[in-house]
Design an enzyme around this catalytic site. Structure first.
Site, PDB file in Angstrom:
ATOM      1  N   GLY A  39       0.575  -0.860   0.537  1.00 32.25           N
ATOM      2  CA  GLY A  39      -0.054  -0.053   0.105  1.00 32.25           C
ATOM      3  C   GLY A  39       1.109   1.678  -0.068  1.00 32.25           C
ATOM      4  N   GLY A  42      -0.427   4.809  -1.224  1.00 27.64           N
ATOM      5  CA  GLY A  42      -1.451   5.408   0.017  1.00 27.64           C
ATOM      6  C   GLY A  42      -0.624   6.516   1.191  1.00 27.64           C
ATOM      7  N   LEU A  44      -1.386   6.409   4.653  1.00 28.63           N
ATOM      8  CA  LEU A  44      -0.823   6.134   5.505  1.00 28.63           C
ATOM      9  C   LEU A  44       1.264   5.903   5.216  1.00 28.63           C
ATOM     10  CD1 LEU A  44      -0.581   5.196   8.819  1.00 28.63           C
ATOM     11  CD2 LEU A  44      -0.702   2.520   7.340  1.00 28.63           C
ATOM     12  N   TYR A 158      -6.354  -7.418   3.578  1.00 31.54           N
ATOM     13  CA  TYR A 158      -6.137  -8.383   4.664  1.00 31.54           C
ATOM     14  C   TYR A 158      -5.405  -9.979   3.750  1.00 31.54           C
ATOM     15  CZ  TYR A 158      -5.131  -3.908   7.309  1.00 31.54           C
ATOM     16  OH  TYR A 158      -5.084  -3.317   7.711  1.00 31.54           O
ATOM     17  N   HIS A 277      -7.620   3.295  19.974  1.00 36.18           N
ATOM     18  CA  HIS A 277      -6.790   3.675  20.687  1.00 36.18           C
ATOM     19  C   HIS A 277      -7.647   4.569  22.301  1.00 36.18           C
ATOM     20  CE1 HIS A 277      -5.335   4.310  16.955  1.00 36.18           C
ATOM     21  NE2 HIS A 277      -6.291   5.252  16.434  1.00 36.18           N
ATOM     22  N   ARG A 397      -0.900  14.467  29.424  1.00 29.52           N
ATOM     23  CA  ARG A 397      -1.610  15.296  28.231  1.00 29.52           C
ATOM     24  C   ARG A 397      -0.871  13.876  26.638  1.00 29.52           C
ATOM     25  NH1 ARG A 397      -0.796  20.768  28.368  1.00 29.52           N
ATOM     26  NH2 ARG A 397       0.354  20.751  27.657  1.00 29.52           N
ATOM     27  N   SER A 427       5.952  19.383  32.361  1.00 23.57           N
ATOM     28  CA  SER A 427       6.162  20.269  31.047  1.00 23.57           C
ATOM     29  C   SER A 427       7.096  19.035  30.384  1.00 23.57           C
ATOM     30  CB  SER A 427       5.199  21.324  30.441  1.00 23.57           C
ATOM     31  OG  SER A 427       4.393  21.442  31.034  1.00 23.57           O
TER      32      SER A 427
HETATM   33  N1  LIG Z   1      -3.864   7.215   6.935  1.00 27.43           N
HETATM   34  C1  LIG Z   1      -4.447   7.772   8.143  1.00 27.43           C
HETATM   35  O1  LIG Z   1      -3.506   8.253   9.288  1.00 27.43           O
HETATM   36  C2  LIG Z   1      -4.487   5.976   8.727  1.00 27.43           C
HETATM   37  C3  LIG Z   1      -4.797   4.893   8.398  1.00 27.43           C
HETATM   38  N2  LIG Z   1      -4.989   3.847   9.563  1.00 27.43           N
HETATM   39  C4  LIG Z   1      -5.248   2.359   8.256  1.00 27.43           C
HETATM   40  O2  LIG Z   1      -4.273   1.791   7.363  1.00 27.43           O
HETATM   41  C5  LIG Z   1      -4.389   1.304   6.444  1.00 27.43           C
HETATM   42  C6  LIG Z   1      -4.344   2.583   4.986  1.00 27.43           C
HETATM   43  O3  LIG Z   1      -4.715   3.495   5.341  1.00 27.43           O
HETATM   44  P1  LIG Z   1      -4.348   4.150   4.197  1.00 27.43           P
HETATM   45  O4  LIG Z   1      -3.321   4.689   3.936  1.00 27.43           O
HETATM   46  O5  LIG Z   1      -5.355   5.630   4.597  1.00 27.43           O
HETATM   47  O6  LIG Z   1      -5.315   3.896   3.197  1.00 27.43           O
HETATM   48  P2  LIG Z   1      -5.407   4.366   1.204  1.00 27.43           P
HETATM   49  O7  LIG Z   1      -7.074   4.840   0.936  1.00 27.43           O
HETATM   50  O8  LIG Z   1      -4.836   5.826   0.951  1.00 27.43           O
HETATM   51  O9  LIG Z   1      -5.159   3.157   0.870  1.00 27.43           O
HETATM   52  C7  LIG Z   1      -3.354   2.206   0.765  1.00 27.43           C
HETATM   53  C8  LIG Z   1      -3.457   1.583  -0.391  1.00 27.43           C
HETATM   54  O10 LIG Z   1      -4.065   0.789  -0.330  1.00 27.43           O
HETATM   55  C9  LIG Z   1      -4.513   1.078  -2.231  1.00 27.43           C
HETATM   56  N3  LIG Z   1      -6.306   0.565  -1.737  1.00 27.43           N
HETATM   57  C10 LIG Z   1      -6.712   1.379  -1.669  1.00 27.43           C
HETATM   58  N4  LIG Z   1      -8.246   0.851  -1.435  1.00 27.43           N
HETATM   59  C11 LIG Z   1      -7.973   0.191  -2.123  1.00 27.43           C
HETATM   60  C12 LIG Z   1      -9.033  -1.157  -2.298  1.00 27.43           C
HETATM   61  N5  LIG Z   1     -10.197  -1.221  -2.221  1.00 27.43           N
HETATM   62  N6  LIG Z   1      -8.960  -2.353  -2.841  1.00 27.43           N
HETATM   63  C13 LIG Z   1      -7.397  -2.322  -2.948  1.00 27.43           C
HETATM   64  N7  LIG Z   1      -6.223  -1.698  -2.582  1.00 27.43           N
HETATM   65  C14 LIG Z   1      -7.282  -0.127  -2.531  1.00 27.43           C
HETATM   66  C15 LIG Z   1      -3.665   1.918  -3.339  1.00 27.43           C
HETATM   67  O11 LIG Z   1      -3.135   1.556  -3.561  1.00 27.43           O
HETATM   68  P3  LIG Z   1      -2.724   0.883  -4.866  1.00 27.43           P
HETATM   69  O12 LIG Z   1      -4.463   1.530  -5.653  1.00 27.43           O
HETATM   70  O13 LIG Z   1      -2.020   1.556  -5.749  1.00 27.43           O
HETATM   71  O14 LIG Z   1      -2.886  -0.683  -4.248  1.00 27.43           O
HETATM   72  C16 LIG Z   1      -4.185   2.998  -1.663  1.00 27.43           C
HETATM   73  O15 LIG Z   1      -2.976   3.809  -2.187  1.00 27.43           O
HETATM   74  C17 LIG Z   1      -6.155   0.921   6.774  1.00 27.43           C
HETATM   75  O16 LIG Z   1      -6.490  -0.240   7.303  1.00 27.43           O
HETATM   76  C18 LIG Z   1      -6.452   2.380   7.537  1.00 27.43           C
HETATM   77  O17 LIG Z   1      -7.303   2.558   8.440  1.00 27.43           O
HETATM   78  C19 LIG Z   1      -4.720   4.036  10.420  1.00 27.43           C
HETATM   79  C20 LIG Z   1      -4.285   5.312  11.063  1.00 27.43           C
HETATM   80  C21 LIG Z   1      -4.317   5.985  10.476  1.00 27.43           C
HETATM   81  O1  LIG Z   2      -5.657   6.032  13.824  1.00 31.73           O
HETATM   82  C1  LIG Z   2      -6.212   7.100  13.392  1.00 31.73           C
HETATM   83  O2  LIG Z   2      -5.545   7.821  14.255  1.00 31.73           O
HETATM   84  C2  LIG Z   2      -5.417   9.565  13.224  1.00 31.73           C
HETATM   85  C3  LIG Z   2      -5.235  10.626  14.700  1.00 31.73           C
HETATM   86  O3  LIG Z   2      -3.785   9.966  15.060  1.00 31.73           O
HETATM   87  P1  LIG Z   2      -3.125  11.155  15.994  1.00 31.73           P
HETATM   88  O4  LIG Z   2      -1.231  10.017  16.072  1.00 31.73           O
HETATM   89  O5  LIG Z   2      -2.391  12.191  15.885  1.00 31.73           O
HETATM   90  O6  LIG Z   2      -3.551  11.776  17.178  1.00 31.73           O
HETATM   91  C4  LIG Z   2      -7.129   9.557  13.571  1.00 31.73           C
HETATM   92  O7  LIG Z   2      -6.623  11.212  12.706  1.00 31.73           O
HETATM   93  C5  LIG Z   2      -7.527   8.848  12.260  1.00 31.73           C
HETATM   94  O8  LIG Z   2      -8.737   9.393  12.194  1.00 31.73           O
HETATM   95  C6  LIG Z   2      -7.350   7.579  12.827  1.00 31.73           C
HETATM   96  O9  LIG Z   2      -7.596   6.310  11.767  1.00 31.73           O
END
Ligand SMILES: NC(=O)C1=CN([C@@H]2O[C@H](COP(=O)(O)OP(=O)(O)OC[C@H]3O[C@@H](n4cnc5c(N)ncnc54)[C@H](OP(=O)(O)O)[C@@H]3O)[C@@H](O)[C@H]2O)C=CC1
Ligand SMILES: O=C1O[C@H](COP(=O)(O)O)[C@@H](O)[C@H](O)[C@H]1O
Length: 470
Positions: A39, A42, A44, A158, A277, A397, A427
């Site tokens: 991923g 994406g 994250l 997954y 969390h 905090r 702090s």
């Molecule tokens: N973003 C955040 O701040 C946070 C995210 N998370 C978790 O991390 C994981 C990834 O999040 P995030 O990066 O935001 O997600 P994204 O939506 O950016 O998806 C990551 C990558 O997965 C692929 N993807 C997206 N949707 C699909 C789909 N439906 N089927 C198959 N592949 C797909 C794409 O890559 P490609 O098309 O190139 O294959 C995309 O770049 C999630 O489980 C999310 O809940 C947890 C905490 C914070």
């Molecule tokens: O897991 C997540 O956390 C972020 C907040 O994380 P933080 O470390 O900045 O407090 C939240 O924005 C997001 O919605 C959630 O998926």
């Protein structure tokens, strides 16, 4: 991550040679290490995973003679295109020195990109070939081969990704090593989907190979909770229903879905923040002292807390949605997904009977803050009539500006005998000047490399959490 503040430092005191790490059963390892970010295209990955890897690299935890990083996703881009996308998240925003720019470039050269789908073997065979080539080069010196797969992906993929890793990409070195898989939250939507996900992944990997990440467990002050509670004589006799009136665990964010409306609308604030969390924080605030710092002992105590939580009363839940939430084009017009929630949890055990644990979380509020407030009961037989000034409180905090402070009543300085509420304030910014607090992801990725599961969610923990039918 505050990229303008990095400094290079080998953290021997955090290292696996430290007494606490030894107590937790960590053994240092060397040899080729392949880190695969699935991923990689994406949100994250660019905002958190790669910057965390970069900071570990800067601190010497990812030596270039052992480590290679692979990005994997469907998007068809070259190595350099991925590097260009990441560069902006690594270079300090406020201007970089030539040395910092050189560090970024050296790190980016460790990254290779492989494009492929998540459910067919071709891409994963190619990935395996790339990893093996890297191992071949590095193993000419060492022999041990370690493969870490970080699933920065939606949970829907997954199971197929884990199957592909198991079929095509496991560590093949007969000289030792490991294969580990890091999975992101949310781990399912309810008990049934969480169990289904766990069962599917559990068929492919042993529990010690699976790292269910909850990044709040990597935050400095969340990690400090055990130390604060169990290494300080002050708190030991006070931390119970006889002295504590209520505990508030609060998360507020000053931005909304921020481009993630499609994901958020399916889950809502309870599954996005509270159920993972804030519950993790609750466990650490409420648990009994573990037998030792071994991950299993700590996680056993957390599970006991979760098992003691009573079903939630409907009249102790408040839900809301911020104005403008449905303006996000990825959110359906008729959505009633909550972006704000307050939930009161009650723990049915000897320590906490009758003490409400108030969990609050909201997006698009007027400030960003995450904190724990432990409010003490009033002093019995108050001769100072100081009740109106407020109770004793211990506030932890988590962010921003990490701090622990105690609100106490003191004599107002001067000739009169009057009282005022003041604070004993620790702090971190003032007390630990010049110390860079590691980002949660940085710490947790290091734990996965070291094989320390203390700060990760165990399967039974996940099951009890999901049982609460959020
Ligand atoms: N973003 C955040 O701040 C946070 C995210 N998370 C978790 O991390 C994981 C990834 O999040 P995030 O990066 O935001 O997600 P994204 O939506 O950016 O998806 C990551 C990558 O997965 C692929 N993807 C997206 N949707 C699909 C789909 N439906 N089927 C198959 N592949 C797909 C794409 O890559 P490609 O098309 O190139 O294959 C995309 O770049 C999630 O489980 C999310 O809940 C947890 C905490 C914070
Ligand atoms: O897991 C997540 O956390 C972020 C907040 O994380 P933080 O470390 O900045 O407090 C939240 O924005 C997001 O919605 C959630 O998926």
């Amino acid at each position: 991550m505050e990229t303008s503040e990095w400094h290079i430092e080998r953290r021997s005191s955090f290292g696996s040679e430290s007494p606490l790490a030894r107590e937790a059963g960590n053994v240092p390892e060397t040899g080729s290490l392949s880190i695969v970010v699935l991923g990689a295209s994406g949100d994250l990955a660019k905002k958190k995973t790669f910057p965390a890897l970069f900071h570990l690299y800067l601190q010497g935890f990812l030596p270039p003679d052992e480590v290679h990083i692979f990005g994997y996703a469907r998007t068809k881009i070259s190595d350099d295109e991925l590097r260009n996308r990441l560069r902006g998240y690594l270079v300090p925003k406020k201007g970089a020195s030539p040395q910092q720019l050189e560090d970024v470039e050296k790190f980016l050269q460790l990254i290779k990109y492989v494009s492929g789908s998540y459910d067919s073997e071709d891409g994963f065979r190619l990935l395996d070939k790339e990893i093996s080539e890297h191992e071949y080069l590095k193993n000419s010196v060492e022999g041990l081969s370690r493969r870490l797969f970080y699933l920065a992906l939606p949970p829907s993929v997954y199971p197929s990704v884990c199957k592909m890793i198991k079929t095509c990409c496991m560590n093949k070195s007969d000289l030792g090593g490991w294969t580990r898989v890091v999975v992101e939250k949310p781990f399912g939507k309810d008990l049934e989907s969480a169990e289904e996900l766990s069962t599917e992944i559990g068929k492919l990997f042993e529990e010690p190979q699976i790292y269910r990440i909850d990044h709040y467990l990597g935050k400095e002050l969340v990690q400090n909770l055990l130390v604060l509670r169990f290494a300080n004589r002050f708190f030991l006799p006070l931390w119970n229903r006889d002295n504590i009136d209520n505990v508030q665990i609060v998360f507020r964010e000053d931005f909304g879905t921020d481009g993630r409306g499609g994901y958020f609308d399916q889950y809502g604030i309870i599954r996005d923040i509270i159920q993972n969390h804030l519950l993790q924080v609750l466990c650490l605030v409420a648990m009994e002292k573990p037998v030792s710092l071994r991950p299993e002992h700590i996680r056993d105590e957390k599970v006991k807390v979760l098992e003691s939580v009573l079903p939630i009363n409907d009249d102790e839940v408040v839900l809301g949605q911020y104005e403008g939430y449905k303006d996000d084009p990825t959110v359906p017009d008729e959505s009633n997904t909550p972006t704000f929630a307050t939930v009161v949890l009650r723990i049915h055990n000897e320590r906490w009977e009758g003490v409400p644990f108030i969990l609050k979380a909201g997006k698009a509020l007027n400030s960003r803050k995450a904190e724990i407030r432990v409010q003490f009961k009033d002093v019995p037989g108050d001769i100072f009539k100081c009740k109106k000034q407020g109770r004793n409180e211990c506030v932890i905090r988590l962010q921003p500006s990490e701090a622990i402070y105690m609100k106490l009543t003191v004599k107002q300085p001067g000739l009169e005998m009057s009282t005022v509420q003041s604070e004993l304030d620790l702090s971190y910014g003032q007390r630990y000047q010049g110390v860079t607090i590691p980002e949660a992801y940085e710490r947790l990725i290091l734990d996965t490399i070291r094989g320390d599961q203390q700060h990760f969610v165990r399967r039974d923990e996940l099951k009890v959490r999901s049982l609460h039918a959020w």
